[in-house]
Design a protein around this motif. Structure first.
Motif, short mmCIF file in Angstrom:
data_model
loop_
_atom_site.label_atom_id
_atom_site.label_comp_id
_atom_site.label_asym_id
_atom_site.label_seq_id
_atom_site.Cartn_x
_atom_site.Cartn_y
_atom_site.Cartn_z
N SER A 71 0.84 -1.21 0.00
CA SER A 71 0.00 0.00 0.00
C SER A 71 0.87 1.25 0.00
O SER A 71 0.60 2.21 -0.74
CB SER A 71 -0.93 -0.01 1.22
N ILE A 72 1.92 1.23 0.80
CA ILE A 72 2.86 2.36 0.84
C ILE A 72 3.58 2.50 -0.49
O ILE A 72 3.77 3.61 -1.01
CB ILE A 72 3.86 2.20 2.00
N LEU A 73 4.00 1.36 -1.06
CA LEU A 73 4.70 1.39 -2.36
C LEU A 73 3.80 1.97 -3.44
O LEU A 73 4.26 2.78 -4.27
CB LEU A 73 5.12 -0.04 -2.73
N MET A 74 2.52 1.60 -3.43
CA MET A 74 1.58 2.16 -4.40
C MET A 74 1.48 3.67 -4.25
O MET A 74 1.44 4.41 -5.25
CB MET A 74 0.21 1.51 -4.20
N TRP A 75 1.44 4.14 -3.00
CA TRP A 75 1.38 5.58 -2.73
C TRP A 75 2.62 6.28 -3.27
O TRP A 75 2.53 7.32 -3.94
CB TRP A 75 1.25 5.79 -1.23
N ILE A 76 3.79 5.70 -3.02
CA ILE A 76 5.04 6.29 -3.49
C ILE A 76 5.08 6.33 -5.02
O ILE A 76 5.48 7.33 -5.63
CB ILE A 76 6.25 5.50 -2.93
N MET A 77 4.66 5.23 -5.65
CA MET A 77 4.66 5.18 -7.11
C MET A 77 3.74 6.23 -7.72
O MET A 77 3.98 6.71 -8.83
CB MET A 77 4.20 3.79 -7.58
N GLY A 78 2.68 6.58 -6.97
CA GLY A 78 1.72 7.54 -7.50
C GLY A 78 2.04 9.00 -7.22
O GLY A 78 1.28 9.88 -7.64
N LEU A 79 3.14 9.25 -6.52
CA LEU A 79 3.47 10.62 -6.16
C LEU A 79 3.69 11.52 -7.38
O LEU A 79 3.52 12.74 -7.30
CB LEU A 79 4.71 10.66 -5.25
N ASP A 80 4.11 10.92 -8.49
CA ASP A 80 4.28 11.70 -9.72
C ASP A 80 3.00 11.74 -10.54
O ASP A 80 3.02 12.10 -11.72
CB ASP A 80 5.42 11.14 -10.56
N GLN A 81 1.87 11.35 -9.89
CA GLN A 81 0.54 11.33 -10.50
C GLN A 81 0.44 10.35 -11.67
O GLN A 81 -0.33 10.54 -12.60
CB GLN A 81 0.12 12.73 -10.97
N GLN A 82 1.23 9.29 -11.60
CA GLN A 82 1.21 8.30 -12.67
C GLN A 82 1.73 6.96 -12.17
O GLN A 82 2.78 6.89 -11.55
CB GLN A 82 2.09 8.77 -13.83
#
Length: 359
Positions: free
Chosen positions: A112-123
């Motif tokens: 869940s945290i990894l998904m959040w980090i991956m989405g920080l660039d809005q993609q």
């Protein structure tokens, strides 16, 4: 509008029926190959109950409604923990297997945290999708190794799948069931996505909110059925394991495959990045101390989960309708409800560990 509602309901029904066909066929094929009940429970069934999310998110991504695909994944993970576990615990206090606390719940939190980090660039890019899917392969491989080292753990999941080996139908029949399940979910997801988009546009509701609510609830119906039936039957650990396994597969498989096959990846709206995904991460994180306290989910914990979801859903609906009271509602939740919930959780964990030591 009536036409859209009819096809939305038909899509939901077809998804549930197709998922059931896929799970039954795949479980029996796995049993025929001699795969252990533990691995079947945490892989085949977890992936099978996540198949509607995969079908909907992939179809939505290719149809240009990526917000629905992302909202479906995030909304399903929130719904799975708060509503499915909550309702199951209200029916009967749930037992949490030690392996879930030591391995699967930390994995769910980390992903869940990894998904959040991956989405920080809005993609969530195609590369991100491939990375998530590779993690899925490693996770399944590790589960298989664990089942070989510790076959005693199979007993935790034997109750639900003991019939699989006894009900080995012909290979042809099981393969047909799997094919019907896959085909039905593709068609059902198409009806569901198209109808939801039409309804959202009619009411002026964003596709992200539709994905977080109606679609996520609909695609979570297989998890609802599996966990509630397990709770009624007294297979209390299955109810928890199904939810945790499904949440893991929603991220590594559903999001991973959807992003990997999408030409441009999956865009992450700022609204999801700043609110919904942090909520998903926070709920996943709460599971670890709560489960660790006494290796169980009590009825009070279940009511606590349902109350949180009611507050979350209220916030979503107020935001979608542009309610003038949204700011006041969030103020109350942030400065009063959340601190009270955090203190209650701390006390619950402390008392739970204390009673466990005393026993």
């Amino acid at each position: 509008m009536t036409h859209a509602i009819v096809f939305l309901l038909l899509g939901l029904v077809l998804l549930v029926i197709s998922a059931e066909s896929l799970v039954r066929g795949a479980s029996r094929l796995a049993a025929a190959f001699g795969i252990s009940p533990l691995v079947v429970g945490l892989t085949v069934v977890a992936f099978g109950t996540s198949a509607p999310e995969l079908a909907v998110s992939t179809v939505a991504t290719f149809s240009g409604q990526a917000d629905i695909g992302l909202g479906n994944i995030v909304g399903s993970n929130i719904f799975n923990v708060l509503v499915i576990l909550g309702l199951s615990a209200v029916i009967t206090p749930l037992v949490v297997a030690k392996q879930l606390v030591r391995l699967d719940v930390p994995v769910m939190i980390g992903l869940s945290i990894l998904m959040w980090i991956m989405g920080l660039d809005q993609q969530i890019s195609r590369v991100d999708g491939v990375i998530l899917f590779v993690i899925a392969i490693f996770y399944v491989t590790y589960l298989i190794r664990i089942s070989r080292r510790k076959p005693v753990l199979e007993a935790e999941y034997a109750g639900e799948f003991s019939a699989s080996k006894k009900e080995k139908s012909s290979w042809f029949k099981n393969i047909v069931m799997v094919c019907i399940g896959i085909g039905g979910m593709i068609l059902g997801s198409k009806w569901l996505v198209d109808s939801a988009v039409l309804i959202a546009r009619q009411f002026g509701v964003s596709e992200l909110v539709i994905g977080l609510t109606i679609i996520s609830l609909g695609t979570s119906l297989p998890e609802v059925a599996t966990s509630l039936i397990a709770a009624f039957r007294g297979e209390k650990d299955i109810a928890v394991g199904n939810v945790i396994g499904s949440n893991i597969f929603n991220i590594v498989s559903v999001l991973g495959i959807s992003a990997a096959v999408s030409p441009k990846g999956i865009p992450v709206p700022l609204a999801a990045l700043h609110f919904d995904i942090p909520i998903m991460v926070g709920i996943a994180a709460v599971c670890l101390p709560l489960f660790y306290a006494r290796y169980r989910v009590s009825r009070l914990n279940g009511i606590f989960f349902i109350a949180i979801y009611a507050a979350y859903l209220t916030d979503l609906l107020m935001s979608a309708t542009g309610s003038a009271h949204l700011s006041a509602f969030r103020h109350i939740m942030l400065y009063y409800a959340l601190p009270f919930a955090a203190i209650s959780l701390f006390v619950s964990v402390w008392l739970g560990r204390r009673s466990l030591r005393a026993a």
